[in-house]
Design a protein around this motif. Sequence first.
Motif, PDB file in Angstrom:
ATOM      1  N   LEU A  52       0.867  -1.178   0.000  1.00 45.05           N
ATOM      2  CA  LEU A  52       0.000   0.000   0.000  1.00 45.05           C
ATOM      3  C   LEU A  52       0.904   1.228   0.000  1.00 45.05           C
ATOM      4  O   LEU A  52       1.867   1.287   0.774  1.00 45.05           O
ATOM      5  CB  LEU A  52      -0.883   0.003   1.255  1.00 45.05           C
ATOM      6  CG  LEU A  52      -1.797   1.212   1.446  1.00 45.05           C
ATOM      7  CD1 LEU A  52      -2.898   1.233   0.389  1.00 45.05           C
ATOM      8  CD2 LEU A  52      -2.422   1.210   2.850  1.00 45.05           C
ATOM      9  N   PHE A  53       0.608   2.193  -0.870  1.00 48.58           N
ATOM     10  CA  PHE A  53       1.453   3.377  -1.027  1.00 48.58           C
ATOM     11  C   PHE A  53       0.622   4.651  -0.926  1.00 48.58           C
ATOM     12  O   PHE A  53      -0.573   4.645  -1.246  1.00 48.58           O
ATOM     13  CB  PHE A  53       2.147   3.360  -2.395  1.00 48.58           C
ATOM     14  CG  PHE A  53       3.050   2.173  -2.605  1.00 48.58           C
ATOM     15  CD1 PHE A  53       4.408   2.260  -2.316  1.00 48.58           C
ATOM     16  CD2 PHE A  53       2.542   0.971  -3.082  1.00 48.58           C
ATOM     17  CE1 PHE A  53       5.245   1.160  -2.507  1.00 48.58           C
ATOM     18  CE2 PHE A  53       3.376  -0.133  -3.273  1.00 48.58           C
ATOM     19  CZ  PHE A  53       4.723  -0.033  -2.978  1.00 48.58           C
ATOM     20  N   ASN A  54       1.287   5.750  -0.532  1.00 48.89           N
ATOM     21  CA  ASN A  54       0.597   7.048  -0.572  1.00 48.89           C
ATOM     22  C   ASN A  54       1.066   7.872  -1.767  1.00 48.89           C
ATOM     23  O   ASN A  54       0.941   9.084  -1.793  1.00 48.89           O
ATOM     24  CB  ASN A  54       0.783   7.816   0.741  1.00 48.89           C
ATOM     25  CG  ASN A  54       2.241   8.065   1.070  1.00 48.89           C
ATOM     26  OD1 ASN A  54       3.116   7.757   0.253  1.00 48.89           O
ATOM     27  ND2 ASN A  54       2.505   8.613   2.244  1.00 48.89           N
ATOM     28  N   HIS A  55       1.629   7.189  -2.766  1.00 48.17           N
ATOM     29  CA  HIS A  55       2.011   7.811  -4.040  1.00 48.17           C
ATOM     30  C   HIS A  55       2.006   6.712  -5.092  1.00 48.17           C
ATOM     31  O   HIS A  55       1.896   5.525  -4.766  1.00 48.17           O
ATOM     32  CB  HIS A  55       3.420   8.445  -3.932  1.00 48.17           C
ATOM     33  CG  HIS A  55       4.481   7.429  -3.597  1.00 48.17           C
ATOM     34  ND1 HIS A  55       5.081   6.634  -4.549  1.00 48.17           N
ATOM     35  CD2 HIS A  55       5.015   7.063  -2.406  1.00 48.17           C
ATOM     36  CE1 HIS A  55       5.957   5.828  -3.967  1.00 48.17           C
ATOM     37  NE2 HIS A  55       5.938   6.063  -2.665  1.00 48.17           N
ATOM     38  N   ASP A  56       2.139   7.086  -6.323  1.00 45.16           N
ATOM     39  CA  ASP A  56       2.168   6.114  -7.414  1.00 45.16           C
ATOM     40  C   ASP A  56       3.430   5.259  -7.278  1.00 45.16           C
ATOM     41  O   ASP A  56       4.546   5.784  -7.337  1.00 45.16           O
ATOM     42  CB  ASP A  56       2.161   6.860  -8.754  1.00 45.16           C
ATOM     43  CG  ASP A  56       2.047   5.912  -9.932  1.00 45.16           C
ATOM     44  OD1 ASP A  56       2.380   4.719  -9.787  1.00 45.16           O
ATOM     45  OD2 ASP A  56       1.629   6.377 -11.015  1.00 45.16           O
ATOM     46  N   GLU A  59       6.640   5.536  -9.313  1.00 48.54           N
ATOM     47  CA  GLU A  59       7.684   6.533  -9.004  1.00 48.54           C
ATOM     48  C   GLU A  59       8.698   5.988  -7.997  1.00 48.54           C
ATOM     49  O   GLU A  59       9.620   6.686  -7.592  1.00 48.54           O
ATOM     50  CB  GLU A  59       7.029   7.803  -8.423  1.00 48.54           C
ATOM     51  CG  GLU A  59       6.122   8.505  -9.416  1.00 48.54           C
ATOM     52  CD  GLU A  59       5.107   9.402  -8.715  1.00 48.54           C
ATOM     53  OE1 GLU A  59       5.192   9.578  -7.477  1.00 48.54           O
ATOM     54  OE2 GLU A  59       4.216   9.932  -9.409  1.00 48.54           O
ATOM     55  N   GLY A  60       8.489   4.754  -7.572  1.00 48.75           N
ATOM     56  CA  GLY A  60       9.385   4.151  -6.591  1.00 48.75           C
ATOM     57  C   GLY A  60       8.592   3.344  -5.590  1.00 48.75           C
ATOM     58  O   GLY A  60       7.597   3.820  -5.062  1.00 48.75           O
ATOM     59  N   SER A  61       9.051   2.105  -5.359  1.00 45.77           N
ATOM     60  CA  SER A  61       8.259   1.217  -4.492  1.00 45.77           C
ATOM     61  C   SER A  61       9.009   0.865  -3.214  1.00 45.77           C
ATOM     62  O   SER A  61       8.716  -0.123  -2.564  1.00 45.77           O
ATOM     63  CB  SER A  61       7.891  -0.053  -5.258  1.00 45.77           C
ATOM     64  OG  SER A  61       9.068  -0.661  -5.772  1.00 45.77           O
ATOM     65  N   HIS A  62       9.972   1.709  -2.841  1.00 44.67           N
ATOM     66  CA  HIS A  62      10.819   1.393  -1.681  1.00 44.67           C
ATOM     67  C   HIS A  62      10.200   1.824  -0.353  1.00 44.67           C
ATOM     68  O   HIS A  62      10.725   1.496   0.703  1.00 44.67           O
ATOM     69  CB  HIS A  62      12.185   2.074  -1.831  1.00 44.67           C
ATOM     70  CG  HIS A  62      12.063   3.557  -1.992  1.00 44.67           C
ATOM     71  ND1 HIS A  62      11.708   4.127  -3.199  1.00 44.67           N
ATOM     72  CD2 HIS A  62      12.196   4.572  -1.097  1.00 44.67           C
ATOM     73  CE1 HIS A  62      11.644   5.444  -3.046  1.00 44.67           C
ATOM     74  NE2 HIS A  62      11.930   5.734  -1.781  1.00 44.67           N
ATOM     75  N   ASP A  63       9.099   2.578  -0.388  1.00 44.04           N
ATOM     76  CA  ASP A  63       8.557   3.127   0.864  1.00 44.04           C
ATOM     77  C   ASP A  63       7.069   2.824   1.056  1.00 44.04           C
ATOM     78  O   ASP A  63       6.265   3.734   1.237  1.00 44.04           O
ATOM     79  CB  ASP A  63       8.788   4.641   0.905  1.00 44.04           C
ATOM     80  CG  ASP A  63       8.183   5.342  -0.313  1.00 44.04           C
ATOM     81  OD1 ASP A  63       7.744   4.639  -1.248  1.00 44.04           O
ATOM     82  OD2 ASP A  63       8.130   6.581  -0.308  1.00 44.04           O
ATOM     83  N   PRO A  64       6.687   1.537   1.025  1.00 39.88           N
ATOM     84  CA  PRO A  64       5.263   1.221   1.210  1.00 39.88           C
ATOM     85  C   PRO A  64       4.798   1.547   2.629  1.00 39.88           C
ATOM     86  O   PRO A  64       5.584   1.522   3.572  1.00 39.88           O
ATOM     87  CB  PRO A  64       5.206  -0.288   0.952  1.00 39.88           C
ATOM     88  CG  PRO A  64       6.579  -0.784   1.271  1.00 39.88           C
ATOM     89  CD  PRO A  64       7.519   0.323   0.892  1.00 39.88           C
ATOM     90  N   LEU A  65       3.501   1.850   2.747  1.00 43.42           N
ATOM     91  CA  LEU A  65       2.913   2.070   4.077  1.00 43.42           C
ATOM     92  C   LEU A  65       2.720   0.729   4.785  1.00 43.42           C
ATOM     93  O   LEU A  65       2.858   0.624   5.998  1.00 43.42           O
ATOM     94  CB  LEU A  65       1.551   2.764   3.939  1.00 43.42           C
ATOM     95  CG  LEU A  65       1.554   4.111   3.218  1.00 43.42           C
ATOM     96  CD1 LEU A  65       0.122   4.572   2.944  1.00 43.42           C
ATOM     97  CD2 LEU A  65       2.293   5.154   4.041  1.00 43.42           C
ATOM     98  N   GLU A  66       2.337  -0.279   3.993  1.00 41.57           N
ATOM     99  CA  GLU A  66       2.221  -1.644   4.528  1.00 41.57           C
ATOM    100  C   GLU A  66       2.548  -2.630   3.415  1.00 41.57           C
ATOM    101  O   GLU A  66       2.400  -2.318   2.232  1.00 41.57           O
ATOM    102  CB  GLU A  66       0.803  -1.911   5.058  1.00 41.57           C
ATOM    103  CG  GLU A  66       0.547  -1.245   6.395  1.00 41.57           C
ATOM    104  CD  GLU A  66      -0.480  -1.997   7.238  1.00 41.57           C
ATOM    105  OE1 GLU A  66      -0.543  -3.244   7.166  1.00 41.57           O
ATOM    106  OE2 GLU A  66      -1.214  -1.311   7.965  1.00 41.57           O
TER     107      GLU A  66
END
Length: 409
Positions: A52-56, A59-66
Motif C-alpha cells: 500500500l502506497f501514498n504515491h504512485d 515513481e518508486g516502491s521502496h517506501d510502502p505504508l504496509e
Amino acid sequence: VEDKASSPRVLLTVNSLASHNVEGVITERLLELNWFNAPSGMNEDPTSWVGLFNHDPAEGSHDPLEVASTRNNPDGYYRTRIPFPRIEFFDNKLTDGCLGFWIGYINLNKLVAKSCIRARPRWMYEMKDTIGNRTLKDLMIPGTHNAGSYEPYRPERNTAKVRYQMCHDEDVFNQLVYGNRFLDFRVIFQHVAGSKEKFWITHNILRTNNSVRDVLQQVKRFLDNTNEIVVMDFHLFYMGFLDSWIDDRHKELMKMVLSVLGNYMMPTSYEYSTPLNEMWKNNKRLFVGYASKQGIESNLLYPGVFHLWGNKETRPELEEFLNRNMCNFIHRGLWSAMAELTPSTSGVLMDKYGGLRNLAQEVNLHVTKWFRERWWKCANIVATDYFLGNNIIDVSIEANARKFGTNYV
C-alpha cells in the motif's frame, strides 16, 4: 496498459467493519489489498509482495505504508491498518483522479501491477461512444441497496438498532460520485418533532434521520454537476402508506419528487427501448421507478425496478440463489440483483450477526469475484451494501466495455 494475460490484477477495497475502544477511538474503513490473476508461480515466489502506497508506486516502491507477502496470503487478500478517510467532493472538482492511496504488486524488485482507489463520477458519459446506442436494460449498472440508509459510524450510536438499520456510511451524493448509478429507496411517512419533513428514508420500520427531500436534493446536485444517467427506485412504502390516506400520501410524495427532479425525469414513453444517446440529447437522465399502483397516474414514473432478492442469510445460500437465477432470468423492465445478505428477524433480535457491516464484509469480496468471473454478461443492475468493500463499480464499467467492444478500462 500492460498485457492483462501475463500480469496480476490489483485493487484496493475498504473494510466494512467499524468499532471503537474504551477511549472512544474509532477503527473503521481500513484499506484492503486484493490481488488476482497472477501468472502461475508468481504468488509463490518469495520475492513477490503487494504494498500500500501514498504515491504512485511507479515513481518508486521502496517506501510502502504496509506490505503483504503473496506467499503468506494465498487468498489474495490482506487487511491493512490504514484507514481510508471520508472524502468530501466538490461540485466543480469531480474527478476520477487517485484519492491518495495506491496498491502495487512487486515481483523480482519490479512493479508488475498497480492501481489506486478513485471515484468514477463520469464513467457513463466517458463511455458514450461505446454505450450511447444501448439501453439501460443492456448495461451492467452498479448500485446501492437501501441507498438512503446511511450514516457515519459514531460510538454513541452503535446500538443494535443502528447496526441493522444502516447499509452505508457514505451519503447518496458520494455513492453517485464513486460510480453507483442505481439507488434503492424505502420511504416511511411520519411526523417527527422539530421537523417539517414528513417523508423519511427507512429500513423496514426503522426510520433513519435522512429525509426524502434531502436525498432527492443530493441526486439533483449530482445530475446538475455531471452528465450521468441515474436509476432511482422507490421500492417500499411503510407506515403512513397503509391507511385510508394512502392515495393522498402518494400524491404528496410524487409531487415532491417531481418538484425537485421533474426536469431530469424521463417520460414513460421512452419505455425500456430508448438508447442512452436519446436521454443525453434531451437531458432526460433520471429513470424513476415507483413500486406502487399510484405511480401510474404520472407519465414520469415507471413501474418499480424488479429486485432479484434471495432473502438469504449465509454466503453459500446467496451464491446458490444468484447462480441459479442470474443467467436464466428474463424481465421486461429493469431488474436488480440484490447482492447482499439478509438477516432473519430472530437473528436480528438475538444480534446473531453483529450488524449489517459484518454481513457486508462476509460477502463483498466474493460478490466482486462472482460477477467478475461468472455473471458480468447477464447482469443488469447489481446492488450492494457498504459498496467500497466490493469492486462492482469497476467490474460493471469493464463488463460494459467488454460487452460493447472497446479497450476502455
